[in-house]
Design a protein around this motif. Sequence first.
Motif, PDB file in Angstrom:
ATOM      1  N   GLU A 148       0.819  -1.208   0.000  1.00 12.14           N
ATOM      2  CA  GLU A 148       0.000   0.000   0.000  1.00 12.14           C
ATOM      3  C   GLU A 148       0.859   1.267   0.000  1.00 12.14           C
ATOM      4  O   GLU A 148       1.863   1.343   0.697  1.00 12.14           O
ATOM      5  CB  GLU A 148      -0.920   0.017   1.217  1.00 12.14           C
ATOM      6  N   TYR A 149       0.393   2.246  -0.765  1.00 15.39           N
ATOM      7  CA  TYR A 149       1.068   3.540  -0.853  1.00 15.39           C
ATOM      8  C   TYR A 149       0.031   4.657  -0.753  1.00 15.39           C
ATOM      9  O   TYR A 149      -1.148   4.475  -1.071  1.00 15.39           O
ATOM     10  CB  TYR A 149       1.819   3.676  -2.188  1.00 15.39           C
ATOM     11  N   GLY A 150       0.481   5.804  -0.307  1.00 16.45           N
ATOM     12  CA  GLY A 150      -0.317   7.016  -0.364  1.00 16.45           C
ATOM     13  C   GLY A 150       0.397   8.005  -1.259  1.00 16.45           C
ATOM     14  O   GLY A 150       1.617   7.933  -1.439  1.00 16.45           O
ATOM     15  N   CYS A 151      -0.357   8.922  -1.846  1.00 20.24           N
ATOM     16  CA  CYS A 151       0.271   9.919  -2.716  1.00 20.24           C
ATOM     17  C   CYS A 151      -0.504  11.225  -2.632  1.00 20.24           C
ATOM     18  O   CYS A 151      -1.729  11.237  -2.801  1.00 20.24           O
ATOM     19  CB  CYS A 151       0.308   9.418  -4.156  1.00 20.24           C
ATOM     20  N   ASP A 152       0.203  12.314  -2.360  1.00 17.79           N
ATOM     21  CA  ASP A 152      -0.386  13.647  -2.414  1.00 17.79           C
ATOM     22  C   ASP A 152      -0.173  14.202  -3.820  1.00 17.79           C
ATOM     23  O   ASP A 152       0.974  14.337  -4.278  1.00 17.79           O
ATOM     24  CB  ASP A 152       0.251  14.573  -1.372  1.00 17.79           C
ATOM     25  N   ILE A 153      -1.276  14.507  -4.492  1.00 16.93           N
ATOM     26  CA  ILE A 153      -1.236  15.028  -5.858  1.00 16.93           C
ATOM     27  C   ILE A 153      -1.412  16.540  -5.774  1.00 16.93           C
ATOM     28  O   ILE A 153      -2.466  17.027  -5.356  1.00 16.93           O
ATOM     29  CB  ILE A 153      -2.345  14.401  -6.715  1.00 16.93           C
TER      30      ILE A 153
ATOM     31  N   ALA B 112       3.846  15.085  -7.566  1.00 18.53           N
ATOM     32  CA  ALA B 112       3.211  14.045  -6.753  1.00 18.53           C
ATOM     33  C   ALA B 112       4.230  13.513  -5.751  1.00 18.53           C
ATOM     34  O   ALA B 112       5.397  13.301  -6.096  1.00 18.53           O
ATOM     35  CB  ALA B 112       2.703  12.909  -7.639  1.00 18.53           C
ATOM     36  N   PHE B 113       3.788  13.308  -4.503  1.00 17.42           N
ATOM     37  CA  PHE B 113       4.668  12.839  -3.434  1.00 17.42           C
ATOM     38  C   PHE B 113       4.140  11.512  -2.902  1.00 17.42           C
ATOM     39  O   PHE B 113       3.014  11.429  -2.424  1.00 17.42           O
ATOM     40  CB  PHE B 113       4.729  13.879  -2.316  1.00 17.42           C
ATOM     41  N   VAL B 114       4.983  10.484  -2.982  1.00 21.38           N
ATOM     42  CA  VAL B 114       4.554   9.115  -2.681  1.00 21.38           C
ATOM     43  C   VAL B 114       5.114   8.664  -1.338  1.00 21.38           C
ATOM     44  O   VAL B 114       6.275   8.938  -1.006  1.00 21.38           O
ATOM     45  CB  VAL B 114       5.004   8.150  -3.791  1.00 21.38           C
ATOM     46  N   LYS B 115       4.248   7.979  -0.577  1.00 22.75           N
ATOM     47  CA  LYS B 115       4.661   7.407   0.713  1.00 22.75           C
ATOM     48  C   LYS B 115       4.305   5.919   0.743  1.00 22.75           C
ATOM     49  O   LYS B 115       3.209   5.548   0.321  1.00 22.75           O
ATOM     50  CB  LYS B 115       3.930   8.087   1.889  1.00 22.75           C
ATOM     51  N   ARG B 116       5.213   5.119   1.243  1.00 23.51           N
ATOM     52  CA  ARG B 116       4.909   3.705   1.477  1.00 23.51           C
ATOM     53  C   ARG B 116       4.275   3.578   2.853  1.00 23.51           C
ATOM     54  O   ARG B 116       4.840   4.008   3.848  1.00 23.51           O
ATOM     55  CB  ARG B 116       6.188   2.864   1.423  1.00 23.51           C
TER      56      ARG B 116
ATOM     57  N   ALA C 203       4.483   5.912   7.866  1.00 17.23           N
ATOM     58  CA  ALA C 203       4.809   5.830   6.439  1.00 17.23           C
ATOM     59  C   ALA C 203       6.244   6.264   6.205  1.00 17.23           C
ATOM     60  O   ALA C 203       6.884   6.894   7.060  1.00 17.23           O
ATOM     61  CB  ALA C 203       3.855   6.684   5.614  1.00 17.23           C
ATOM     62  N   GLU C 204       6.727   5.941   5.011  1.00 18.12           N
ATOM     63  CA  GLU C 204       8.082   6.326   4.587  1.00 18.12           C
ATOM     64  C   GLU C 204       7.992   6.984   3.220  1.00 18.12           C
ATOM     65  O   GLU C 204       7.341   6.459   2.304  1.00 18.12           O
ATOM     66  CB  GLU C 204       8.985   5.095   4.509  1.00 18.12           C
ATOM     67  N   SER C 205       8.608   8.150   3.063  1.00 15.68           N
ATOM     68  CA  SER C 205       8.642   8.817   1.765  1.00 15.68           C
ATOM     69  C   SER C 205       9.535   8.017   0.815  1.00 15.68           C
ATOM     70  O   SER C 205      10.625   7.574   1.192  1.00 15.68           O
ATOM     71  CB  SER C 205       9.171  10.248   1.913  1.00 15.68           C
ATOM     72  N   VAL C 206       9.040   7.804  -0.408  1.00 17.67           N
ATOM     73  CA  VAL C 206       9.771   6.941  -1.345  1.00 17.67           C
ATOM     74  C   VAL C 206       9.699   7.500  -2.760  1.00 17.67           C
ATOM     75  O   VAL C 206       8.863   8.346  -3.084  1.00 17.67           O
ATOM     76  CB  VAL C 206       9.183   5.505  -1.361  1.00 17.67           C
ATOM     77  N   GLU C 207      10.584   7.001  -3.609  1.00 11.58           N
ATOM     78  CA  GLU C 207      10.481   7.196  -5.051  1.00 11.58           C
ATOM     79  C   GLU C 207       9.714   6.002  -5.602  1.00 11.58           C
ATOM     80  O   GLU C 207      10.118   4.857  -5.407  1.00 11.58           O
ATOM     81  CB  GLU C 207      11.869   7.270  -5.683  1.00 11.58           C
ATOM     82  N   MET C 208       8.607   6.249  -6.251  1.00  7.27           N
ATOM     83  CA  MET C 208       7.828   5.185  -6.871  1.00  7.27           C
ATOM     84  C   MET C 208       7.298   5.738  -8.189  1.00  7.27           C
ATOM     85  O   MET C 208       6.178   6.236  -8.288  1.00  7.27           O
ATOM     86  CB  MET C 208       6.686   4.756  -5.946  1.00  7.27           C
ATOM     87  N   PRO C 209       8.128   5.694  -9.241  1.00  7.78           N
ATOM     88  CA  PRO C 209       7.784   6.345 -10.514  1.00  7.78           C
ATOM     89  C   PRO C 209       6.449   5.906 -11.097  1.00  7.78           C
ATOM     90  O   PRO C 209       5.734   6.726 -11.695  1.00  7.78           O
ATOM     91  CB  PRO C 209       8.946   5.954 -11.431  1.00  7.78           C
TER      92      PRO C 209
ATOM     93  N   GLY D 153      13.489  20.831  -0.480  1.00 13.84           N
ATOM     94  CA  GLY D 153      14.105  20.024   0.568  1.00 13.84           C
ATOM     95  C   GLY D 153      13.487  18.646   0.724  1.00 13.84           C
ATOM     96  O   GLY D 153      13.805  17.927   1.693  1.00 13.84           O
ATOM     97  N   PHE D 154      12.628  18.237  -0.217  1.00 17.71           N
ATOM     98  CA  PHE D 154      11.973  16.932  -0.087  1.00 17.71           C
ATOM     99  C   PHE D 154      12.993  15.802  -0.158  1.00 17.71           C
ATOM    100  O   PHE D 154      13.864  15.783  -1.028  1.00 17.71           O
ATOM    101  CB  PHE D 154      10.929  16.758  -1.190  1.00 17.71           C
ATOM    102  N   ARG D 155      12.884  14.859   0.782  1.00 14.07           N
ATOM    103  CA  ARG D 155      13.805  13.721   0.835  1.00 14.07           C
ATOM    104  C   ARG D 155      13.011  12.418   0.866  1.00 14.07           C
ATOM    105  O   ARG D 155      11.949  12.343   1.484  1.00 14.07           O
ATOM    106  CB  ARG D 155      14.687  13.787   2.083  1.00 14.07           C
ATOM    107  N   THR D 156      13.545  11.413   0.224  1.00  8.44           N
ATOM    108  CA  THR D 156      12.971  10.076   0.347  1.00  8.44           C
ATOM    109  C   THR D 156      13.688   9.341   1.479  1.00  8.44           C
ATOM    110  O   THR D 156      14.736   9.766   1.959  1.00  8.44           O
ATOM    111  CB  THR D 156      13.119   9.293  -0.964  1.00  8.44           C
ATOM    112  N   GLY D 157      13.079   8.244   1.924  1.00 12.08           N
ATOM    113  CA  GLY D 157      13.675   7.453   3.001  1.00 12.08           C
ATOM    114  C   GLY D 157      13.385   7.999   4.385  1.00 12.08           C
ATOM    115  O   GLY D 157      13.953   7.520   5.372  1.00 12.08           O
TER     116      GLY D 157
END
Length: 350
Positions: free
Chosen positions: A211-216, A227-231, A243-249, A322-326
Amino acid sequence: MRETNILLTAVGRRAYLVEYFREALRGTGGKVYAANSISGTTGLEAADDFEIVPRSADPGYIDALLGLCKRWRISLLFSLHDWDAPVIARNRDRFLAVGTLPVMGDTRVISACLDKYSTAVEMGRIGVPVPWTSISLSEASGMMAEHPGSMVVKPRWGQGSIGLFRACSEQELEWAFNLSGAMARRFAASCPEIDVSLPQVVVQRFVSGEEYGCDIVNGLDGEFRRAFVKRKMGMRAGETDAAESVEMPAVAAAAERIGRWSRHLGCMDSDWIVGDDGTPYLIELNPRFGGGYPFTHLSGANVVKACVDWANGIDDWSWCSGFRTGVRIGKAIGMRIFDDSRGRHHAVGS
């Protein structure tokens, strides 16, 4: 920067969002105001000032909000509740006439978000994957018989995972469909926005995956920004708890397609399952800042600041530079003392 005043309607317990806006306005002279239909909520207490207003279904609701927008010289209005947003969107021109911009989608988009069957139909039309979906018990039974597997049964206009069941057999499917329908009809009877003449239950094929969430995020011009994706690491009462911020193209690309379709203003919350084959399936859209937004914010994407900047003609990318994944984040329980001296009664109309 000119004075920019914000109004958050149906604020409830979202004190953190009030505080995000207050931080974005710090030093500008702008203030954050809140409105809610019941008193004693932490979101009200966090605001610079607040007012208790009628429920959104009340005929006097819009006049009450317009009165507040004029009194407080509101520039931007954000609705924080699913069934509040369509009422405001239908009266968009009245708010614009008093200098207030409702930051949300139009009635077409909000309706398609709230009606889970319409969501599936619209997404199929624009090429965004969704699980197999039906509003017919016989169709769902036929699908289950032909392709054995689980089905997810839920109210067509539901929220907070209420009335949601996973059925693993045709017998369970019928039981879940009837129970979910009874719960949905009870809710619909209290919500004028729902057409009770339509089927009230939606059935979707269960998708195995993560499952993922995404702010559009769209600008105040309706143009897609990012778009910002979170696992999702944990859920509670239908909201993301960790949740964890991630790259999910794959999710981000599908989310961009939604943003360009919707042309909503500001932030739209979305829920996804990435199947075992890597396909990103859209599960749900919420036409507002959702419960998953703090994970995006604390990962370095300040959509709140972006909205304030855009309202003042500032259109750079500093809000998300300043957005970071992980970044792994979990919600915590916080407390707030109520100040009874700030209590108010129903707002007067415009």
